[in-house]
Design a protein around this motif. Structure first.
Motif, short mmCIF file in Angstrom:
data_model
loop_
_atom_site.label_atom_id
_atom_site.label_comp_id
_atom_site.label_asym_id
_atom_site.label_seq_id
_atom_site.Cartn_x
_atom_site.Cartn_y
_atom_site.Cartn_z
N ALA A 117 0.90 -1.84 0.17
CA ALA A 117 0.22 -0.33 -0.31
C ALA A 117 0.81 1.35 0.24
N ALA A 118 2.21 1.47 0.99
CA ALA A 118 3.14 2.22 0.42
C ALA A 118 3.52 2.12 -0.88
N THR A 119 3.95 1.18 -1.02
CA THR A 119 3.95 1.38 -2.37
C THR A 119 3.43 2.04 -2.82
N ALA A 120 2.32 1.64 -3.72
CA ALA A 120 1.17 2.00 -4.57
C ALA A 120 1.23 3.57 -4.19
N ILE A 121 0.73 4.37 -2.78
CA ILE A 121 0.94 5.47 -2.44
C ILE A 121 2.13 6.34 -3.53
N VAL A 122 3.73 5.64 -3.22
CA VAL A 122 4.60 6.26 -3.65
C VAL A 122 4.97 6.20 -5.24
N VAL A 123 4.38 5.20 -5.56
CA VAL A 123 4.20 5.47 -7.46
C VAL A 123 3.34 6.30 -7.76
N LEU A 124 2.35 6.45 -7.27
CA LEU A 124 0.87 7.20 -7.69
C LEU A 124 1.16 8.55 -7.89
N THR A 125 2.17 8.69 -6.73
CA THR A 125 2.01 10.07 -6.16
C THR A 125 3.76 10.95 -6.59
N GLY A 126 4.62 10.31 -6.69
CA GLY A 126 5.53 10.10 -7.57
C GLY A 126 5.67 10.79 -9.10
#
Length: 313
Positions: A117-126
């Motif tokens: 879930a944290a990786t999904a937030i990082v990728v979408l935001t980045g």
């Protein structure tokens, strides 16, 4: 009577291999990457099927078994190798007697859920920030680039510990996901920004712009497919860092709260018994080590396919 031989058919040039075909070929060429993929799949299935697996073992992760520990020896497990038996496949926790197999599989569910879930937030935001900065440029690029620098300048681990310590009556899993994702996006945003800067002046992008295509259409049809390869590769490399961060916060006591199991929390609790019950320390540590190593090896292989220049650098 003369016979004419038919002209040989024109030979077609072989179609270029797509990125996914290249990825499969690269994985087949690297036995270590295939093993890593198998380990990742194994732990992913373990996390998804945690309730079913613990049910097969016959114990819930929060269920005590006082008959499996010796009260006269400080609660040490009865039997060899930390109490491994037909009832407890990986042994039990000292003092409490909770089944270690049930806690490990449920800990995998918590740890991988937070990491993904944290990786999904990082990728979408980045990706959103990097594409916007690289494509629009000007003030948008300046503001987003300064925001990236500001976020990266924070001592992230100390700030995470402070936020997790102050927040009390909140869902720790959701809070950890948001806090970890908050500090991870600038790295991938810079990669996407550089890729977007090189793509926006390509001929096909200029042709789409001249033909009257909107910015949204250009971004979704021309720019995003061009940055997808490096994003996929670096996403696989982000996951092990997220798993390690969650384990570190849980180890420091500011992560997931008991009785919810987590690999980092189990490792922290097992430190007091490493000399009397080494299996309690070895099992969650081995799971954490294998998961991080497998994602790292798999990410290296995918990076060499999707972003060979970045891999050589």
């Amino acid at each position: 009577m003369t016979t004419t031989t038919p002209a040989p058919a024109a030979t077609r040039a072989p179609a270029p291999a797509g990125p996914w075909r290249l990825a499969r070929a690269e994985l087949r060429r690297r036995p270590s990457a295939l093993v890593a993929l198998g380990v990742v799949a194994l732990f992913a299935v373990m996390a998804l099927a945690a309730p079913l697996l613990s049910g097969l073992g016959g114990w819930r992760p929060d269920e005590f078994d006082k008959s499996a520990v010796d009260p006269y020896l400080g609660g040490l497990p009865l039997g060899p190798l930390g109490g491994i038996s037909a009832e407890h496949w990986l042994g039990v926790e000292p003092v409490t007697g909770r089944d270690l197999f049930a806690r490990v599989v449920h800990g995998a569910q918590v740890s991988l859920l937070i990491a993904f879930a944290a990786t999904a937030i990082v990728v979408l935001t980045g990706v959103a920030a990097g594409v916007a900065a690289g494509y629009f440029g000007g003030r948008v690029d300046t503001v987003l680039s300064r925001l990236m620098d500001l976020t990266m300048s924070f001592p992230s681990l100390i700030f995470m510990i402070a936020m997790m310590s102050v927040a009390k009556d909140v869902d720790r899993t959701v809070l950890m996901t948001l806090v970890i994702g908050l500090f991870g996006w600038p790295g991938i945003a810079r990669i996407v920004r550089g890729q977007t800067l090189s793509l926006k002046h390509r001929e096909y992008v200029d042709a789409a712009r001249v033909s009257g295509a909107s910015d949204w259409r250009i971004l979704t049809r021309d720019v995003l497919p061009g940055v997808a390869g490096p994003v996929i590769a670096y996403t696989t490399l982000i996951v092990p860092g997220m798993i390690a961060t969650e384990a570190a916060l849980s180890y420091l006591g500011v992560g997931v709260r008991p009785p919810t199991p987590s690999w980092g929390q189990m490792i922290a609790e097992s430190v007091a018994f490493y000399d009397t019950d080494p299996m309690y320390f070895a099992v969650p540590s081995l799971c954490l080590f294998l998961t991080v190593l497998a994602f790292t090896l798999l990410g290296d292989a995918l990076r060499d396919v999707f972003d060979p220049r970045g891999g050589r650098a």
